[in-house]
Design a protein around this motif. Structure first.
Motif, PDB file in Angstrom:
ATOM      1  N   MET A 138      84.869  42.430  82.892  1.00 56.77           N
ATOM      2  CA  MET A 138      85.370  43.792  82.728  1.00 56.77           C
ATOM      3  C   MET A 138      86.748  43.721  82.079  1.00 56.77           C
ATOM      4  SD  MET A 138      86.086  46.691  85.665  1.00 56.77           S
ATOM      5  CE  MET A 138      84.497  46.396  86.414  1.00 56.77           C
ATOM      6  N   SER A 139      86.938  44.417  80.973  1.00 60.25           N
ATOM      7  CA  SER A 139      88.227  44.432  80.307  1.00 60.25           C
ATOM      8  C   SER A 139      88.685  45.864  80.119  1.00 60.25           C
ATOM      9  CB  SER A 139      88.140  43.724  78.956  1.00 60.25           C
ATOM     10  OG  SER A 139      87.260  44.425  78.095  1.00 60.25           O
ATOM     11  N   SER A 140      89.985  46.035  79.864  1.00 57.46           N
ATOM     12  CA  SER A 140      90.487  47.401  79.738  1.00 57.46           C
ATOM     13  C   SER A 140      91.630  47.470  78.750  1.00 57.46           C
ATOM     14  CB  SER A 140      90.943  47.931  81.098  1.00 57.46           C
ATOM     15  OG  SER A 140      92.070  47.217  81.541  1.00 57.46           O
ATOM     16  N   ASP A 141      91.791  48.652  78.163  1.00 58.66           N
ATOM     17  CA  ASP A 141      92.967  48.995  77.373  1.00 58.66           C
ATOM     18  C   ASP A 141      93.644  50.133  78.121  1.00 58.66           C
ATOM     19  OD1 ASP A 141      92.286  47.239  75.291  1.00 58.66           O
ATOM     20  OD2 ASP A 141      90.923  48.709  74.443  1.00 58.66           O
ATOM     21  N   THR A 142      94.924  49.987  78.425  1.00 59.71           N
ATOM     22  CA  THR A 142      95.581  50.996  79.249  1.00 59.71           C
ATOM     23  C   THR A 142      96.538  51.852  78.443  1.00 59.71           C
ATOM     24  OG1 THR A 142      97.349  49.455  79.819  1.00 59.71           O
ATOM     25  CG2 THR A 142      95.443  49.513  81.282  1.00 59.71           C
ATOM     26  N   GLN A 143      96.828  53.014  78.993  1.00 58.90           N
ATOM     27  CA  GLN A 143      97.833  53.919  78.455  1.00 58.90           C
ATOM     28  C   GLN A 143      97.565  54.326  77.015  1.00 58.90           C
ATOM     29  OE1 GLN A 143     100.250  55.177  80.593  1.00 58.90           O
ATOM     30  NE2 GLN A 143      98.943  54.102  82.009  1.00 58.90           N
ATOM     31  N   VAL A 144      96.304  54.574  76.706  1.00 56.16           N
ATOM     32  CA  VAL A 144      95.959  55.141  75.408  1.00 56.16           C
ATOM     33  C   VAL A 144      96.054  56.649  75.530  1.00 56.16           C
ATOM     34  CG1 VAL A 144      94.190  55.295  73.621  1.00 56.16           C
ATOM     35  CG2 VAL A 144      94.377  53.235  75.022  1.00 56.16           C
ATOM     36  N   ALA A 145      96.810  57.305  74.666  1.00 52.91           N
ATOM     37  CA  ALA A 145      97.065  58.734  74.817  1.00 52.91           C
ATOM     38  C   ALA A 145      96.016  59.557  74.102  1.00 52.91           C
ATOM     39  CB  ALA A 145      98.441  59.080  74.283  1.00 52.91           C
ATOM     40  N   ILE A 146      95.468  60.546  74.792  1.00 50.18           N
ATOM     41  CA  ILE A 146      94.636  61.535  74.131  1.00 50.18           C
ATOM     42  C   ILE A 146      95.549  62.356  73.231  1.00 50.18           C
ATOM     43  CG2 ILE A 146      94.883  63.346  75.894  1.00 50.18           C
ATOM     44  CD1 ILE A 146      91.946  64.017  75.492  1.00 50.18           C
TER      45      ILE A 146
ATOM     46  N   LYS B 274      97.006  62.795  84.617  1.00 45.59           N
ATOM     47  CA  LYS B 274      97.575  64.134  84.415  1.00 45.59           C
ATOM     48  C   LYS B 274      98.248  64.280  83.054  1.00 45.59           C
ATOM     49  CE  LYS B 274      98.533  65.871  89.058  1.00 45.59           C
ATOM     50  NZ  LYS B 274      99.595  66.314  89.981  1.00 45.59           N
ATOM     51  N   ASP B 275      98.857  63.200  82.570  1.00 43.60           N
ATOM     52  CA  ASP B 275      99.602  63.262  81.312  1.00 43.60           C
ATOM     53  C   ASP B 275      98.708  63.068  80.092  1.00 43.60           C
ATOM     54  OD1 ASP B 275      98.987  60.585  81.487  1.00 43.60           O
ATOM     55  OD2 ASP B 275     101.059  59.886  81.550  1.00 43.60           O
ATOM     56  N   ARG B 276      97.390  63.087  80.294  1.00 46.44           N
ATOM     57  CA  ARG B 276      96.377  62.944  79.233  1.00 46.44           C
ATOM     58  C   ARG B 276      96.223  61.510  78.745  1.00 46.44           C
ATOM     59  NH1 ARG B 276      96.936  67.801  80.944  1.00 46.44           N
ATOM     60  NH2 ARG B 276      96.842  69.581  79.525  1.00 46.44           N
ATOM     61  N   LYS B 277      97.024  60.592  79.270  1.00 44.37           N
ATOM     62  CA  LYS B 277      96.809  59.185  78.927  1.00 44.37           C
ATOM     63  C   LYS B 277      95.603  58.683  79.704  1.00 44.37           C
ATOM     64  CE  LYS B 277     101.566  58.058  77.740  1.00 44.37           C
ATOM     65  NZ  LYS B 277     102.740  57.219  78.066  1.00 44.37           N
ATOM     66  N   PHE B 278      94.973  57.650  79.163  1.00 45.50           N
ATOM     67  CA  PHE B 278      93.793  57.154  79.857  1.00 45.50           C
ATOM     68  C   PHE B 278      93.648  55.653  79.720  1.00 45.50           C
ATOM     69  CE2 PHE B 278      92.316  58.192  75.579  1.00 45.50           C
ATOM     70  CZ  PHE B 278      91.486  57.126  75.240  1.00 45.50           C
ATOM     71  N   ASP B 279      92.970  55.074  80.692  1.00 45.46           N
ATOM     72  CA  ASP B 279      92.564  53.675  80.641  1.00 45.46           C
ATOM     73  C   ASP B 279      91.125  53.630  80.142  1.00 45.46           C
ATOM     74  OD1 ASP B 279      94.995  53.029  81.801  1.00 45.46           O
ATOM     75  OD2 ASP B 279      94.167  52.927  83.820  1.00 45.46           O
ATOM     76  N   ARG B 280      90.856  52.721  79.229  1.00 44.65           N
ATOM     77  CA  ARG B 280      89.500  52.497  78.726  1.00 44.65           C
ATOM     78  C   ARG B 280      89.034  51.141  79.252  1.00 44.65           C
ATOM     79  NH1 ARG B 280      90.655  51.325  74.081  1.00 44.65           N
ATOM     80  NH2 ARG B 280      90.735  53.307  72.937  1.00 44.65           N
ATOM     81  N   ILE B 281      88.004  51.149  80.066  1.00 45.96           N
ATOM     82  CA  ILE B 281      87.547  49.929  80.744  1.00 45.96           C
ATOM     83  C   ILE B 281      86.126  49.604  80.299  1.00 45.96           C
ATOM     84  CG2 ILE B 281      87.073  48.870  82.986  1.00 45.96           C
ATOM     85  CD1 ILE B 281      89.096  50.944  84.161  1.00 45.96           C
ATOM     86  N   LEU B 282      85.909  48.392  79.834  1.00 40.94           N
ATOM     87  CA  LEU B 282      84.575  47.936  79.459  1.00 40.94           C
ATOM     88  C   LEU B 282      83.832  47.507  80.720  1.00 40.94           C
ATOM     89  CD1 LEU B 282      82.576  47.243  77.163  1.00 40.94           C
ATOM     90  CD2 LEU B 282      83.615  44.953  77.117  1.00 40.94           C
ATOM     91  N   LEU B 283      82.709  48.167  81.005  1.00 39.18           N
ATOM     92  CA  LEU B 283      81.946  47.890  82.212  1.00 39.18           C
ATOM     93  C   LEU B 283      80.927  46.775  81.972  1.00 39.18           C
ATOM     94  CD1 LEU B 283      81.223  51.564  83.367  1.00 39.18           C
ATOM     95  CD2 LEU B 283      83.019  50.037  84.194  1.00 39.18           C
ATOM     96  N   ASN B 284      80.609  46.059  83.038  1.00 41.06           N
ATOM     97  CA  ASN B 284      79.605  44.996  82.917  1.00 41.06           C
ATOM     98  C   ASN B 284      78.279  45.395  83.539  1.00 41.06           C
ATOM     99  OD1 ASN B 284      80.216  44.882  85.622  1.00 41.06           O
ATOM    100  ND2 ASN B 284      81.299  42.910  85.516  1.00 41.06           N
ATOM    101  N   HIS B 285      78.085  46.707  83.756  1.00 39.70           N
ATOM    102  CA  HIS B 285      76.810  47.195  84.267  1.00 39.70           C
ATOM    103  C   HIS B 285      76.407  48.431  83.463  1.00 39.70           C
ATOM    104  CE1 HIS B 285      79.834  49.481  86.607  1.00 39.70           C
ATOM    105  NE2 HIS B 285      78.982  50.490  86.444  1.00 39.70           N
ATOM    106  N   PRO B 286      75.111  48.656  83.312  1.00 41.92           N
ATOM    107  CA  PRO B 286      74.660  49.774  82.467  1.00 41.92           C
ATOM    108  C   PRO B 286      74.949  51.133  83.085  1.00 41.92           C
ATOM    109  CG  PRO B 286      72.785  48.708  83.518  1.00 41.92           C
ATOM    110  CD  PRO B 286      73.978  47.857  83.821  1.00 41.92           C
ATOM    111  N   VAL B 287      75.130  52.131  82.215  1.00 42.81           N
ATOM    112  CA  VAL B 287      75.327  53.520  82.606  1.00 42.81           C
ATOM    113  C   VAL B 287      74.316  54.347  81.829  1.00 42.81           C
ATOM    114  CG1 VAL B 287      76.912  55.481  82.625  1.00 42.81           C
ATOM    115  CG2 VAL B 287      77.802  53.159  82.971  1.00 42.81           C
ATOM    116  N   GLU B 288      73.587  55.189  82.532  1.00 46.68           N
ATOM    117  CA  GLU B 288      72.636  56.074  81.873  1.00 46.68           C
ATOM    118  C   GLU B 288      73.308  57.404  81.569  1.00 46.68           C
ATOM    119  OE1 GLU B 288      68.287  58.244  82.556  1.00 46.68           O
ATOM    120  OE2 GLU B 288      69.134  56.950  84.110  1.00 46.68           O
ATOM    121  N   GLY B 289      73.317  57.804  80.302  1.00 47.39           N
ATOM    122  CA  GLY B 289      73.925  59.072  79.932  1.00 47.39           C
ATOM    123  C   GLY B 289      75.425  59.043  80.121  1.00 47.39           C
ATOM    124  N   THR B 290      75.974  60.167  80.571  1.00 50.10           N
ATOM    125  CA  THR B 290      77.409  60.291  80.817  1.00 50.10           C
ATOM    126  C   THR B 290      77.613  60.909  82.194  1.00 50.10           C
ATOM    127  OG1 THR B 290      77.914  60.546  78.464  1.00 50.10           O
ATOM    128  CG2 THR B 290      79.556  61.373  80.023  1.00 50.10           C
TER     129      THR B 290
END
Length: 199
Positions: A1-9, A131-147
């Motif tokens: 699992m990897s992530s990119d943090t504090q990416v601003a919308i 709250k500040d619209r920033k977000f963490d993007r995390i790569l998951l190692n398990h499948p997700v159906e839909g959203t």
């Protein structure tokens, strides 16, 4: 699992103006359901959760919205979901959410966090918006159906019950005649559309 943090919308006055256009903040649920349908989902399940703090009347309320649509890749997340005026619906006039602002409407509820799990083409992601619209993007190692979307807000149990009622009332008002099957707490809210007639 990897992530990119504090990416601003994409933020600023434009985003705030779009968020504030929703006189009823719960109308964001209509926008999210429309996004699900535009993604090809034949069903959307809305449900609620309250996790109280120990020795307190307050806790964490969560509105869940799960769909079975086609989901999103990182490219779609980066160029569509988090960019106000970039939408994969631009050339398809049959798509109601043409301008890509549907997801941004969720901030009208002033959540403490919004969590989005999604996947497509063999890649699966979790986005944690703050709250500040920033977000963490995390790569998951398990499948997700839909959203799967979680709208997270600290509140008390009485306000949580109001949140449930307002959510249900809003969804029934706006979505009872849509083609996808919409369930709220397991109850199908769809109704057959009938024109009034004289007796």
């Amino acid at each position: 699992m990897s992530s990119d943090t504090q990416v601003a919308i994409e933020a600023g006055d434009t985003l705030e103006n779009l968020v504030n256009q929703f006189t009823d903040p719960y109308a964001c649920l209509r926008e999210l359901i429309q996004n699900s349908m535009d993604a090809g989902s034949e069903s959307v399940d809305v449900w609620f959760e309250f996790n109280p703090y120990e020795d307190s009347q307050r806790g964490i309320a969560i509105i869940h919205l799960d769909d079975t649509g086609e989901g999103m890749t990182r490219r779609i997340i980066d160029t569509k979901l988090t960019q106000l005026f970039s939408s994969n619906k631009e050339d398809d006039l049959t798509k109601v959410g043409k301008f890509g602002i549907g997801f941004v409407s969720v901030f009208a509820l002033e959540p403490d966090a919004v969590i989005v799990d999604t996947g497509r083409d063999g890649e699966y992601w979790r986005l944690i918006f703050k709250k500040d619209r920033k977000f963490d993007r995390i790569l998951l190692n398990h499948p997700v159906e839909g959203t799967q979307i979680q709208i997270v807000k600290e509140t008390n149990e009485a306000e949580f019950e109001k949140m449930k009622r307002r959510s249900r009332d809003t969804i029934i008002f706006w979505c009872k005649h849509v083609e996808a099957e919409i369930t709220v707490e397991g109850e199908v809210i769809n109704q057959e559309f009938r024109l009034g007639h004289r007796h």
